[in-house]
Scaffold this active site. Sequence first.
Site, PDB file in Angstrom:
ATOM      1  N   GLY A  46       0.853  -1.128   0.061  1.00  0.00           N
ATOM      2  CA  GLY A  46      -0.079   0.027  -0.060  1.00  0.00           C
ATOM      3  C   GLY A  46       0.767   1.346  -0.058  1.00  0.00           C
ATOM      4  O   GLY A  46       2.027   1.128  -0.250  1.00  0.00           O
ATOM      5  N   CYS A  47       0.388   2.257   0.492  1.00  0.00           N
ATOM      6  CA  CYS A  47       0.917   3.589   0.681  1.00  0.00           C
ATOM      7  C   CYS A  47       1.495   3.954   1.936  1.00  0.00           C
ATOM      8  O   CYS A  47       0.960   3.671   2.656  1.00  0.00           O
ATOM      9  CB  CYS A  47       0.485   4.449  -0.215  1.00  0.00           C
ATOM     10  SG  CYS A  47       0.169   3.844  -2.088  1.00  0.00           S
ATOM     11  N   ILE A  48       2.243   5.083   1.712  1.00  0.00           N
ATOM     12  CA  ILE A  48       2.817   5.337   3.147  1.00  0.00           C
ATOM     13  C   ILE A  48       2.565   6.966   3.292  1.00  0.00           C
ATOM     14  O   ILE A  48       2.582   7.523   2.209  1.00  0.00           O
ATOM     15  CB  ILE A  48       4.219   5.133   3.184  1.00  0.00           C
ATOM     16  CG1 ILE A  48       4.579   3.549   2.999  1.00  0.00           C
ATOM     17  CG2 ILE A  48       4.957   5.548   4.455  1.00  0.00           C
ATOM     18  CD1 ILE A  48       5.725   2.912   2.456  1.00  0.00           C
TER      19      ILE A  48
END
Lengths: 105, 422
Positions: free
Chosen positions: A103-105
């Site tokens: 996913g993204c951070i």
Amino acid sequence: MTITLIADAPVDVDTEGFLTNSEQWNEQIAEAIAKANGIAELTDRHWLVVRFMRDRYLTTGSAPSIRSLGKESGVPVKELYQLFPKGPAKLAAKIGGIPKPKGCI
Amino acid sequence: MSRKQIVILGGGTGGTMVANRLRRRFDLDAAEIHVVDRDDRHVYQPGLLFVPFGLAHVEEIVRPRRRQLRSGVVFHENEVAEARIARDEVLLEDGTVLPYDALVVASGVRLQPEETEGMTGPGWNERVFTFYDAEGADALHGALERFDGGRLVVNIADMPIKCPVAPIEFAFLADWYLRERGVRARSEVVLATPLDGCFTKPIASEHLTYLLGEKEIELVTEFSAGEIDGVNGKLVSYDGREVDFDLLVTVPVHSGAAYVERSPGLGDALGFVPTDKHTLQTPAKANVFALGDATDLPTSKAGSVTHFEAEVLTENIARYFADEELEAGYDGHANCFIETGFHKALLIDFNYETEPLPGHFPTPIGLPLLRESRLNHLGKLLFQPIYWHVLLPGRDLPGLGSAMPTAGKKRTLSTPAQGARR
């Protein structure tokens, strides 16, 4: 990490059921994971997405996000959600035998 | 060594810091430094969060870009047509060609509200707003002043976004603002996110979820916004779930700068630039470097990240010119103040390997980590003058180096008060 039997093959999975060793994957395993997650049959469109995810992971070391999947796989985001309800990137990764997308951070 | 040409695309946080650091590092006859940006407005982006609540005004957070650059840096106010990395040159829209020995991509991201169906349709800037640019933040200020109760929904359209804590901060501040105005009792505040929690890092997410609950902010997770109906006030996810709103505060989809997509071999499908996570060199070519929001690095898109990267990138350009091995110096360090309303804030500090932990920053005596305090709020307010006067000019801030400090962090997991665990 635990070892479990999927389609009669022993595979390493994480706590959420993602394969942790992508080399243990095969098409029977993909179909079994799909069934267990509410997809009765993998169509050509499903396979296109699953193979795209898997190829991308194996060549770059990370799986694409839903949006890049929509732009690059040729399957629009709306259809991705019809094919893989809830979370297309996550579910396609699980079926494709690659780790859960970070996913993204 | 012949005189080197350095071209920096973007005059924001990263481009300005790198230009000024390089300018101090190289004599005028050793390097010529060019910065390109399409406008001359440098926005202090952390300030955008405060504009909708009347706590800051747009003119207080915008300054001319060229004024932030040291003398001896050449500023071009122009759009980039294309970076021709095969030929080591950049073409600007007015036809100027800038050849370079080293290129730095620092052009940040582009908001793409039009990528979400209906977002810019009827209701845009009437009941659907974003505070991610100055104009939107200003328009939202007016709408919040007129807001007299109802459902205020904060939504992240898709990741990645700049400053992933900002939408949470917005929800916290909205709760505070509506209470101050006496309309909180007849309002609902909702945060709808595509993530499976309110934040990307588990321990911080747990603390923040607890705070959301305390402030009676509803959290809707794994919600991928597919469509916005600004007339009937409906936000619809790709999997068919609906969230009703009277006022929608959206964070639109982010992509890299448009020229990245026009430049063969530079960016990925979303216009972000693949970049080595430790050296900041790009795999596109050895003389092309990137930093800040423009990269595809697995860390937050945030000013603090850009600041820590600027140190490493400057060093590596010098090493590249000297034919030395690059320093794998960037560790993913990020550091964010999170406003929680009522003059308090929380601080988080993390890198690629270590998620935000409780404790103190930067040493056991210092600002409290992962805990609300007035001191952190003051830290956040004090940050703006530091940004303009210390960070952009490329000076070092004592105690705030590129590498993440570990001295004050508690490695054992702490459980926040009851209610936080699912």
